[in-house]
Design a protein around this motif. Structure first.
Motif, PDB file in Angstrom:
ATOM      1  N   ILE A  45      20.699 -31.059  34.545  1.00  0.00           N
ATOM      2  CA  ILE A  45      21.996 -30.993  33.669  1.00  0.00           C
ATOM      3  C   ILE A  45      21.736 -31.663  32.395  1.00  0.00           C
ATOM      4  O   ILE A  45      22.173 -31.642  31.775  1.00  0.00           O
ATOM      5  CB  ILE A  45      22.560 -30.569  34.595  1.00  0.00           C
ATOM      6  N   LYS A  46      20.677 -32.946  32.699  1.00  0.00           N
ATOM      7  CA  LYS A  46      21.290 -34.323  31.630  1.00  0.00           C
ATOM      8  C   LYS A  46      20.599 -33.267  30.398  1.00  0.00           C
ATOM      9  O   LYS A  46      20.802 -33.905  29.948  1.00  0.00           O
ATOM     10  CB  LYS A  46      20.821 -35.332  32.413  1.00  0.00           C
ATOM     11  N   SER A  47      19.154 -33.263  30.865  1.00  0.00           N
ATOM     12  CA  SER A  47      18.377 -32.701  30.082  1.00  0.00           C
ATOM     13  C   SER A  47      18.613 -31.683  29.211  1.00  0.00           C
ATOM     14  O   SER A  47      18.103 -31.228  28.494  1.00  0.00           O
ATOM     15  CB  SER A  47      16.649 -32.780  30.717  1.00  0.00           C
ATOM     16  N   SER A  48      19.182 -30.575  30.290  1.00  0.00           N
ATOM     17  CA  SER A  48      19.350 -29.141  29.610  1.00  0.00           C
ATOM     18  C   SER A  48      20.126 -28.776  29.244  1.00  0.00           C
ATOM     19  O   SER A  48      20.158 -27.932  28.310  1.00  0.00           O
ATOM     20  CB  SER A  48      19.766 -27.909  31.232  1.00  0.00           C
ATOM     21  N   GLY A  49      21.489 -29.624  29.551  1.00  0.00           N
ATOM     22  CA  GLY A  49      22.261 -29.309  28.540  1.00  0.00           C
ATOM     23  C   GLY A  49      22.012 -29.901  27.253  1.00  0.00           C
ATOM     24  O   GLY A  49      22.595 -29.170  25.993  1.00  0.00           O
ATOM     25  N   LYS A  50      20.770 -31.096  26.620  1.00  0.00           N
ATOM     26  CA  LYS A  50      20.802 -31.133  25.783  1.00  0.00           C
ATOM     27  C   LYS A  50      20.572 -30.717  24.388  1.00  0.00           C
ATOM     28  O   LYS A  50      20.645 -29.851  24.018  1.00  0.00           O
ATOM     29  CB  LYS A  50      20.282 -32.639  25.375  1.00  0.00           C
ATOM     30  N   VAL A  51      19.624 -29.905  25.115  1.00  0.00           N
ATOM     31  CA  VAL A  51      18.669 -28.946  25.027  1.00  0.00           C
ATOM     32  C   VAL A  51      19.167 -27.890  24.844  1.00  0.00           C
ATOM     33  O   VAL A  51      19.146 -26.943  22.794  1.00  0.00           O
ATOM     34  CB  VAL A  51      17.868 -28.134  25.745  1.00  0.00           C
ATOM     35  N   LEU A  52      20.411 -27.054  24.980  1.00  0.00           N
ATOM     36  CA  LEU A  52      21.809 -25.774  25.132  1.00  0.00           C
ATOM     37  C   LEU A  52      22.231 -26.153  23.588  1.00  0.00           C
ATOM     38  O   LEU A  52      22.446 -24.960  23.498  1.00  0.00           O
ATOM     39  CB  LEU A  52      21.936 -25.645  26.007  1.00  0.00           C
ATOM     40  N   TYR A  53      22.427 -26.909  23.567  1.00  0.00           N
ATOM     41  CA  TYR A  53      23.048 -27.043  21.611  1.00  0.00           C
ATOM     42  C   TYR A  53      21.999 -26.812  20.463  1.00  0.00           C
ATOM     43  O   TYR A  53      22.185 -26.528  20.142  1.00  0.00           O
ATOM     44  CB  TYR A  53      22.560 -29.006  21.464  1.00  0.00           C
ATOM     45  N   PHE A  54      20.720 -26.565  20.954  1.00  0.00           N
ATOM     46  CA  PHE A  54      20.020 -26.154  19.964  1.00  0.00           C
ATOM     47  C   PHE A  54      20.000 -24.821  20.015  1.00  0.00           C
ATOM     48  O   PHE A  54      19.551 -23.370  19.451  1.00  0.00           O
ATOM     49  CB  PHE A  54      18.867 -26.948  19.808  1.00  0.00           C
ATOM     50  N   SER A  55      19.227 -23.994  22.240  1.00  0.00           N
ATOM     51  CA  SER A  55      19.261 -23.387  21.929  1.00  0.00           C
ATOM     52  C   SER A  55      19.831 -21.844  21.969  1.00  0.00           C
ATOM     53  O   SER A  55      19.551 -20.982  21.648  1.00  0.00           O
ATOM     54  CB  SER A  55      18.409 -22.912  23.152  1.00  0.00           C
ATOM     55  N   SER A  56      21.329 -22.012  22.149  1.00  0.00           N
ATOM     56  CA  SER A  56      22.696 -21.601  22.966  1.00  0.00           C
ATOM     57  C   SER A  56      23.196 -20.936  21.103  1.00  0.00           C
ATOM     58  O   SER A  56      23.339 -20.401  20.748  1.00  0.00           O
ATOM     59  CB  SER A  56      23.296 -22.090  23.438  1.00  0.00           C
ATOM     60  N   LEU A  57      23.174 -22.528  20.479  1.00  0.00           N
ATOM     61  CA  LEU A  57      23.635 -22.049  19.313  1.00  0.00           C
ATOM     62  C   LEU A  57      22.803 -21.530  18.109  1.00  0.00           C
ATOM     63  O   LEU A  57      22.880 -20.738  17.118  1.00  0.00           O
ATOM     64  CB  LEU A  57      24.018 -23.417  18.069  1.00  0.00           C
ATOM     65  N   PHE A  58      21.378 -21.477  18.062  1.00  0.00           N
ATOM     66  CA  PHE A  58      20.166 -21.215  17.101  1.00  0.00           C
ATOM     67  C   PHE A  58      20.571 -19.697  16.907  1.00  0.00           C
ATOM     68  O   PHE A  58      20.737 -19.540  15.127  1.00  0.00           O
ATOM     69  CB  PHE A  58      19.005 -22.036  17.059  1.00  0.00           C
ATOM     70  N   PRO A  59      20.468 -18.837  18.392  1.00  0.00           N
ATOM     71  CA  PRO A  59      20.145 -17.866  17.419  1.00  0.00           C
ATOM     72  C   PRO A  59      21.295 -16.980  16.711  1.00  0.00           C
ATOM     73  O   PRO A  59      20.893 -16.332  16.266  1.00  0.00           O
ATOM     74  CB  PRO A  59      19.969 -16.801  19.197  1.00  0.00           C
ATOM     75  N   TYR A  60      22.966 -17.535  17.012  1.00  0.00           N
ATOM     76  CA  TYR A  60      24.152 -17.015  16.438  1.00  0.00           C
ATOM     77  C   TYR A  60      23.223 -17.666  14.662  1.00  0.00           C
ATOM     78  O   TYR A  60      23.924 -16.957  13.541  1.00  0.00           O
ATOM     79  CB  TYR A  60      25.352 -17.524  16.586  1.00  0.00           C
ATOM     80  N   VAL A  61      22.378 -18.350  14.478  1.00  0.00           N
ATOM     81  CA  VAL A  61      22.528 -18.950  13.030  1.00  0.00           C
ATOM     82  C   VAL A  61      21.438 -17.930  12.243  1.00  0.00           C
ATOM     83  O   VAL A  61      22.012 -16.905  11.564  1.00  0.00           O
ATOM     84  CB  VAL A  61      22.063 -19.862  12.588  1.00  0.00           C
ATOM     85  N   VAL A  62      20.723 -17.117  13.551  1.00  0.00           N
ATOM     86  CA  VAL A  62      19.482 -16.421  12.618  1.00  0.00           C
ATOM     87  C   VAL A  62      20.365 -14.685  12.972  1.00  0.00           C
ATOM     88  O   VAL A  62      20.033 -14.571  11.819  1.00  0.00           O
ATOM     89  CB  VAL A  62      18.441 -16.754  13.743  1.00  0.00           C
ATOM     90  N   LEU A  63      21.094 -14.308  13.387  1.00  0.00           N
ATOM     91  CA  LEU A  63      21.780 -13.130  13.511  1.00  0.00           C
ATOM     92  C   LEU A  63      22.690 -13.115  12.539  1.00  0.00           C
ATOM     93  O   LEU A  63      22.753 -12.686  11.952  1.00  0.00           O
ATOM     94  CB  LEU A  63      22.410 -12.879  14.873  1.00  0.00           C
ATOM     95  N   LEU A  64      23.703 -13.875  12.386  1.00  0.00           N
ATOM     96  CA  LEU A  64      24.244 -14.398  11.120  1.00  0.00           C
ATOM     97  C   LEU A  64      22.988 -14.338   9.543  1.00  0.00           C
ATOM     98  O   LEU A  64      23.592 -12.954   8.489  1.00  0.00           O
ATOM     99  CB  LEU A  64      25.007 -15.157  10.213  1.00  0.00           C
ATOM    100  N   CYS A  65      21.904 -15.031   9.296  1.00  0.00           N
ATOM    101  CA  CYS A  65      21.453 -14.154   8.274  1.00  0.00           C
ATOM    102  C   CYS A  65      20.649 -12.826   8.636  1.00  0.00           C
ATOM    103  O   CYS A  65      20.643 -12.638   7.634  1.00  0.00           O
ATOM    104  CB  CYS A  65      20.069 -16.023   8.528  1.00  0.00           C
ATOM    105  N   PHE A  66      20.260 -12.545   9.332  1.00  0.00           N
ATOM    106  CA  PHE A  66      20.131 -11.621   9.327  1.00  0.00           C
ATOM    107  C   PHE A  66      21.125 -10.215   9.041  1.00  0.00           C
ATOM    108  O   PHE A  66      20.662  -9.272   8.044  1.00  0.00           O
ATOM    109  CB  PHE A  66      19.203 -11.047  10.148  1.00  0.00           C
TER     110      PHE A  66
END
Length: 667
Positions: free
Chosen positions: A203-224
């Motif tokens: 979770i030390k590495s996966s937790g950092k990845v999740l900052y982008f992988s979990s939040l970026f889809p919301y940015v794209v959905l709002l743009c769409f």
């Protein structure tokens, strides 16, 4: 990070490494949201909403979420946090007879991970192909004579042709393997490399990845969403989506589909929710976390549905207007040549005729006149008919939505955003699936903890090699098989057993008492405890809902023999084909293999207890008073079957209060 040292003593070399902990609360919430919010929120929920009464389905989904989904979700969160183990250790804590529930969860996570990463590979393939000035699926390629479009493409559509013939190079049936696609195998290797890199340090590495992988889809959905609502026809799509049809509540099939969607959208039964929660501080408010994650999941489904139907409304309007223009031109020709003697047209200006007005005029025609027009190829042009085409599963993402994006200005840019969003949605869910495998096994077999990184790599390599089955020319048919049957019934059985374990084996009062202490809940006026309502739900409503869903799913399979959707090159269309006998045997084997650990390990525990009693009958008399007696692992009162302080790594900057919390000590 410093490791917590019980009693200020160094851990002996024989003891397993300290259990990791989330660096902060944000990482944990993003992990739970990232796992629960997946591809199903983008393509399955919008499809079910449209097919099952629009707003009526949303209300039904919300009702089942409150009565069934949230109580079971809270159960898994509380169990993981209080016992601080993966799914295997959690259910062994409740009863050694039920340890098979955890192993069944691991098997299901393995099955899902195999095909889920293939979908990530498909997204990577489309993402790479989106970096072109003209999208390769925007128009049909030329045929063998280099003068006319490819006939198969011309008779279907450019996006359909690209999906089946270029991306998948699909075979005609599941019987025809056709060999492995080198391109898709390469993308599958890249997908597993991404997953392995994100998991290599836990979770030390996966937790950092999740900052982008979990939040970026919301940015794209709002743009769409913003772009989609500005498109012509978007309002019609949203209107069709939210038009309630309350009559569907009388159809049990709709209830089954709503319950299944709640079930899978929260990720119940996979063990991933338990795994993520087990890395929390013991006194973390997991009840508030559960309400937050469930609420975000529901709102994300609504947001994705708005986006999908706004864009599909634009696509349907464009296609329907082209249909109206084509039909009006044909009608003018038929009237001019005298084939049609008398026919009152809806307008003299075809450019001003909307699809809705044309459809209303078409339905006012007499049945005889309508049949005659159909004989000349003149059909209705309803927006609803176009909205219904290809809106389920991969058809929505890789055909229908992809086709709509080709109509956008700067379509390559929007295509890159869309498939990057799918990649991140899939990756965050995939990390949760893998944690549902790694965490329970590492907890149950302490020897693996010293080689956790190597074990993670071996799991990913094995996943890639087994996943090659899904990148054959017939691989998409195996993806459908695993998606439809390898998880549905086994997961329902797993969650039903979870409810039984807590409500009827361990006891809801006992478990809720431990939760009260863990969360510091205090009774309300006159000792009233409103959270005891969860106990009634676990005992009755949630359990009955799971059993009803299980029976309904079995009944559906018995009434309708399993089929899959194949691409027929001769007819140039998608067709439903029954599985051959060997595929049916494989399908049944997947279901049996996933659920087998539950009864098998239950019987194994009974045999072990019987053998233990036999040995004790021939054993020498008990030891004298004062001497310690060895506890039986089968004894529910054994300390190892209850909560033990877990040596857990300390989140940075939390001080003595955090160390006490992680050890399970009161604040």
């Amino acid at each position: 990070m410093e490791k917590v040292k019980p009693d200020e003593e160094e851990m002996s070399p024989e003891e397993p490494p300290a259990r990791p902990a989330w660096s902060n609360k944000a990482e944990y919430i993003l992990a739970q949201v990232g796992f629960s919010v997946g591809l199903g929120n983008v393509w399955r929920f919008p499809y079910l909403c449209h097919q099952n009464g629009g707003g009526a389905f949303i209300l039904l989904y919300l009702l089942i979420l409150l009565v069934v989904g949230i109580p079971l979700f809270f159960l898994e969160l509380a169990a993981g946090q209080s016992i601080r183990q993966g799914s295997i250790g959690v259910w062994q804590h409740f009863s050694p007879h039920l340890v098979g529930i955890g192993f069944a969860s691991c098997v299901v996570c393995g099955f899902v991970s195999l095909y889920y990463n293939v979908i990530i590979a498909w997204s990577l393939f489309y993402l790479v192909n989106s970096f072109r000035s003209t999208l390769p699926w925007a128009s049909c390629p030329l045929g063998a004579n280099h003068s006319q479009p490819e006939p198969e493409c011309a008779q279907s559509s450019p996006t359909t042709y690209f999906w089946y013939r270029k991306a998948l190079d699909v075979s005609s049936s599941i019987d025809a393997s056709g060999g492995v696609s080198p391109a898709l195998a390469g993308y599958l290797l890249a997908a597993w490399t991404l997953v392995c890199g994100a998991l290599i340090r836990g979770i030390k590495s996966s937790g950092k990845v999740l900052y982008f992988s979990s939040l970026f889809p919301y940015v794209v959905l709002l743009c769409f969403l913003v772009r989609g609502l500005l498109l012509d026809g978007a309002a019609d799509g949203v209107r069709i989506m939210f038009t309630p049809q309350l009559a569907v509540w009388g159809d049990m099939q709709v209830w089954r589909q709503a319950a299944t969607q709640v079930f899978f959208s929260l990720g119940l039964g996979f063990g991933s929710v338990i795994a993520y929660s087990s890395y929390n501080a013991r006194h973390n408010d997991c009840h508030a976390d559960g309400l937050l994650v469930a609420g975000v999941n529901f709102l994300t489904s609504l947001l994705a549905t708005l986006v999908v139907f706004a864009v599909l409304g634009f696509r349907a309007t464009t296609v329907a207007r082209a249909c109206v223009a084509r039909n009006m031109e044909m009608l003018a020709q038929l009237l001019g040549t005298g084939v049609l003697s008398t026919l009152e047209l809806p307008t003299t200006d075809p450019a001003a005729l909307s699809p809705s007005k044309y459809s209303a005029w078409y339905h006012r025609l007499s049945p005889e006149r309508g049949t005659m027009l159909q004989g000349h190829g003149i059909t209705d042009c309803r927006l609803e008919d176009e909205m219904n085409k290809g809106v389920e599963g991969t058809g929505l993402a890789f055909i229908t939505f992809t086709e709509a994006m080709t109509l956008f200005p700067a379509s390559p840019f929007w295509s890159v955003l869309f498939f990057l969003m799918l990649l991140n949605l899939g990756l965050s869910t995939m990390l949760g699936n893998m944690q549902g495998i790694l965490t329970p096994l590492l907890d149950h077999y302490p020897a693996l903890q010293r080689r956790a990184a190597l074990f993670t790599v071996l799991c990913c390599v094995s996943g890639f090699l087994l996943g090659l089955m899904f990148v054959q020319r017939s691989g998409s048919y195996f993806v459908s098989m695993f998606d439809d049957y390898s998880a549905t019934l086994p997961l329902v059985a797993v969650v039903a057993c979870e409810a039984v374990a807590v409500a009827w084996v361990y006891g809801t009062d006992r478990f809720l008492g431990e939760v009260e202490i863990m969360l510091g809940w205090k009774p309300w006026g006159r000792g009233w405890r409103p959270w005891r309502l969860y106990g009634c739900m676990w005992r009755y409503s949630s359990l009955l809902a799971m059993l009803g869903l299980l029976l309904a799913s079995l009944g559906q399979i018995c009434r309708s023999p399993p089929t899959y959707q194949a691409w027929d090159r001769t007819q140039v269309e998608e067709t439903r084909v029954p599985y051959p006998p060997w595929a049916l045997a494989m399908l049944i084997s997947l279901i049996v293999l996933a659920t087998l650990p539950i009864p098998a390990l239950y019987l194994r525990q009974l045999v072990w207890e019987w053998q233990t009693r036999r040995r004790q009958q021939g054993a020498p008399p008990r030891a004298e008073p004062g001497q310690e007696e060895e506890e039986s692992p089968a004894d529910p009162e054994r300390s190892a079957n209850g909560y033990l302080p877990v040596c857990t790594q300390e989140p940075p900057g939390q001080g003595e209060e955090a160390r006490a919390s992680l050890r399970g000590e009161p604040k």
